[in-house]
Design an enzyme around this catalytic site. Structure first.
Site, PDB file in Angstrom:
ATOM      1  N   SER A 198      -7.430   2.478  -8.590  1.00  0.00           N
ATOM      2  CA  SER A 198      -7.844   1.284  -7.850  1.00  0.00           C
ATOM      3  C   SER A 198      -7.361   1.199  -6.410  1.00  0.00           C
ATOM      4  CB  SER A 198      -7.406   0.021  -8.597  1.00  0.00           C
ATOM      5  OG  SER A 198      -8.191  -0.142  -9.750  1.00  0.00           O
ATOM      6  N   LYS A 201      -4.599  -7.788  -1.811  1.00  0.00           N
ATOM      7  CA  LYS A 201      -5.388  -8.032  -3.022  1.00  0.00           C
ATOM      8  C   LYS A 201      -4.863  -9.310  -3.675  1.00  0.00           C
ATOM      9  CE  LYS A 201      -6.636  -5.132  -7.034  1.00  0.00           C
ATOM     10  NZ  LYS A 201      -6.387  -3.800  -7.650  1.00  0.00           N
ATOM     11  N   SER A 220     -10.369  -1.071  -7.954  1.00  0.00           N
ATOM     12  CA  SER A 220     -10.522  -2.517  -7.951  1.00  0.00           C
ATOM     13  C   SER A 220     -10.015  -3.189  -6.673  1.00  0.00           C
ATOM     14  CB  SER A 220      -9.788  -3.125  -9.154  1.00  0.00           C
ATOM     15  OG  SER A 220      -8.392  -2.866  -9.080  1.00  0.00           O
TER      16      SER A 220
END
Lengths: 476, 70
Positions: A181, A82, A157
């Site tokens: 997330s 990420k 996320s």
């Protein structure tokens, strides 16, 4: 073990094949990049790639094997993360326009640990803007799409982490989990994801959202892969005063026993008597019931357990999350409000309206509420089992609600079962349990006492072994 | 008033942060605050005078230490 399609291996299988010289790291990196090139237009997992340094590291890894040296448990294994973990000198966008050119001056502890273990980073993955958003939408870099069906959300996320691992672009990925997330994209994309205990993993060099709730987690295609990755990144860190000094066990130890038909003898799985199953879609509930039948076959005992008002806990966590997030973003909210997506801005504004006393009350109440959960609930079971999502994975259109009035309602439904465990700081593992009629994966969430990630891996691995592994691949 | 929240007072609070807000923003924040307020009312039965945030982290670590003997 076949290495005809090396991208189909698990992380641990790939690491073994490389260490034994049956698979070259450079060939594996090339195979992964071939898939990235082919699938990026469909899935939009990557924000950027770094082929030259990755291939150079792979060649070095192959030479080390040839010379009889390996550097660690991830030697030569392709990973991607990420885009919120800092590496000195490299852009880290945090999924935002505001940080589109941000170049950190230090490197995240978790990245350093993965490097030392021999992992090879292929690039940076898509994510919700500033890790705010549970669907995978991103106004700046475009929506990340679900490998099982691009019309559906990936969850967020850590959207790119879930999609890239599921699509076989990489073998594991870092994510962050402040309200679900890691677990949500793991569930929606059909991979395994763990949010460790608060403090289990250093957050030094990671983009903060809420210091009281943020956890660094990992996503991979098997329970054992997640166990290996967590063993590598967990532990005390002199750069993070809130990282726990509690001993890190070898989370892989004992996972081989998962193959034993009675591997869960002595384990009690608790099913909460309220909130988590209320309003759950029938198809999802059926998959969860089937997974409990497997637990029982493996020797576990299933019991109903009492829990408190966790719906209120879910709402109360907003009194911590958004003030902490708003304080971090205050300067940009004043000066660059137009550079935030409407949904991100709308959520941060909530933090500006929470009175300081309410924030502090919500923070202090964690102790008695956790005490109650440990005494009333975890005295009766080793793990809780709850759905990650109460409904089948929704389409992107169903959740494309902008920043308007419907936003809190829809987003609130998605995180309803994940956020309470961030409030409590407890470890939680998302494990695939099959597919709903729309062809999208579903998952169970296993939750344990603080720092008992080992128990989660044991139970998850037993389930995985019983169903023959998570071998289904998206139709790509 | 919006969901029991004084919208005008809330707008003043939000504006005092230096962030520009619209009436629509204020209404959305009021809705969220109302939910948080209701949750707090449900979960805080008595004042927590001696409770500190630090004890939460001790509880997490302490439970793990006790776990060895469980």
């Amino acid at each position: 073990m076949s290495v005809s399609d090396p991208t189909a291996l698990t992380l641990r299988q790939a690491a073994s094949a490389i260490a034994q010289g049956r698979l070259h790291a450079e060939a594996l990196v090339d195979a992964c990049y071939d898939r990235v090139e082919r699938l990026q237009p469909t899935l939009n997992c990557f924000i950027r790639t770094a082929p030259d340094p990755a291939r150079a590291k792979a060649r070095a890894a192959d030479m080390a094997v040839k010379a009889g040296r390996t550097t660690g448990p991830l030697h030569g294994v392709p990973l991607a993360h990420k885009d919120m973990f800092y590496r000195v000198g490299e852009i880290c966008s945090c999924g935002s326009k505001i940080r589109a050119d941000y170049v950190p001056d230090h490197t995240a502890t978790v990245l350093k640990r993965l490097d030392v273990a021999g992992g090879i980073e292929l690039g940076r993955l898509n994510m919700a803007e500033f890790a705010m958003g549970p669907t995978g939408h991103n106004d700046h870099f475009g929506r990340c799409r679900n490998p099982w069906n691009p019309e559906y959300i990936t969850g967020g996320s850590s959207s790119g982490s879930g999609a890239a691992v599921a699509a076989g672009l990489v073998f594991g990925a870092l994510g962050s989990d402040t309200g679900g997330s890691v677990r949500l994209p793991a569930a929606a994309c059909g991979v395994v994801g763990i949010k460790p205990t608060l403090g289990r993993v250093s957050r030094y060099g990671t983009m903060p959202l809420s210091q009281s709730l943020d956890c660094v987690g990992v996503l991979a295609r098997s329970v054992g892969d997640c166990a290996r990755l967590l063993s590598v990144i967990a532990g005390a860190d002199s750069n993070d005063g809130l990282a726990s000094r509690h001993t890190v066990p070898d989370y892989e130890r004992g996972l081989d026993q998962a193959l034993d038909p009675r591997s869960l003898a002595g384990i009690t799985v608790g099913v909460p008597d309220r909130y988590y199953y209320e309003g759950t879609d029938g198809e999802v509930a059926g998959l969860l019931a089937a997974s409990r039948a497997i637990f029982e076959k493996r020797g576990a005992k299933i019991v109903d357990v009492p829990v408190g008002d966790h719906g209120a806990v879910n709402d109360l966590s907003n009194a911590i999350l958004w003030p902490e997030g708003a304080a971090l973003h205050l300067s940009s909210l004043r000066d660059r409000a137009h550079d935030y997506a409407s949904q991100t801005r709308a959520r941060l504004l909530v933090g500006l309206g929470v009175p300081a006393t309410l924030y502090l009350e919500a923070t202090r109440a964690r102790t008695p509420l956790l005490e109650e959960l440990l005494q009333r609930t975890f005295s009766k079971c080793d793990v809780l089992q709850v759905p990650v999502l109460k409904r089948p994975v929704p389409t992107a259109i169903e959740t494309d609600v902008g920043g308007g009035a419907a936003m809190q309602e829809i987003l609130g439904q998605i995180v309803a079962n994940t956020r309470p465990f961030n409030y409590f700081g407890l470890p939680a593992l998302s494990v695939p349990i099959g597919f709903t009629r729309n062809g999208l994966p579903q998952a169970m969430q296993l939750v344990a006492r603080p720092f008992r990630e080992d128990v989660l891996f044991r139970v998850g691995a037993a389930y995985e072994a019983a169903v023959g592994g998570f071998t289904a691949r998206p139709p790509l | 008033m919006r969901d029991g929240i004084d919208a005008a007072a809330l707008e003043t609070v939000l504006a005092s942060s230096g962030v520009k807000v619209t009436r629509q923003d204020v209404d959305a924040v009021a809705r969220s605050l109302a939910r948080i307020r209701d949750a707090a009312a449900a979960l805080f039965p008595s004042p927590l005078l001696d409770e500190t945030g630090e004890r939460f982290f001790r509880l997490l670590e302490g439970d793990a230490d006790e776990g060895a003997g469980r």
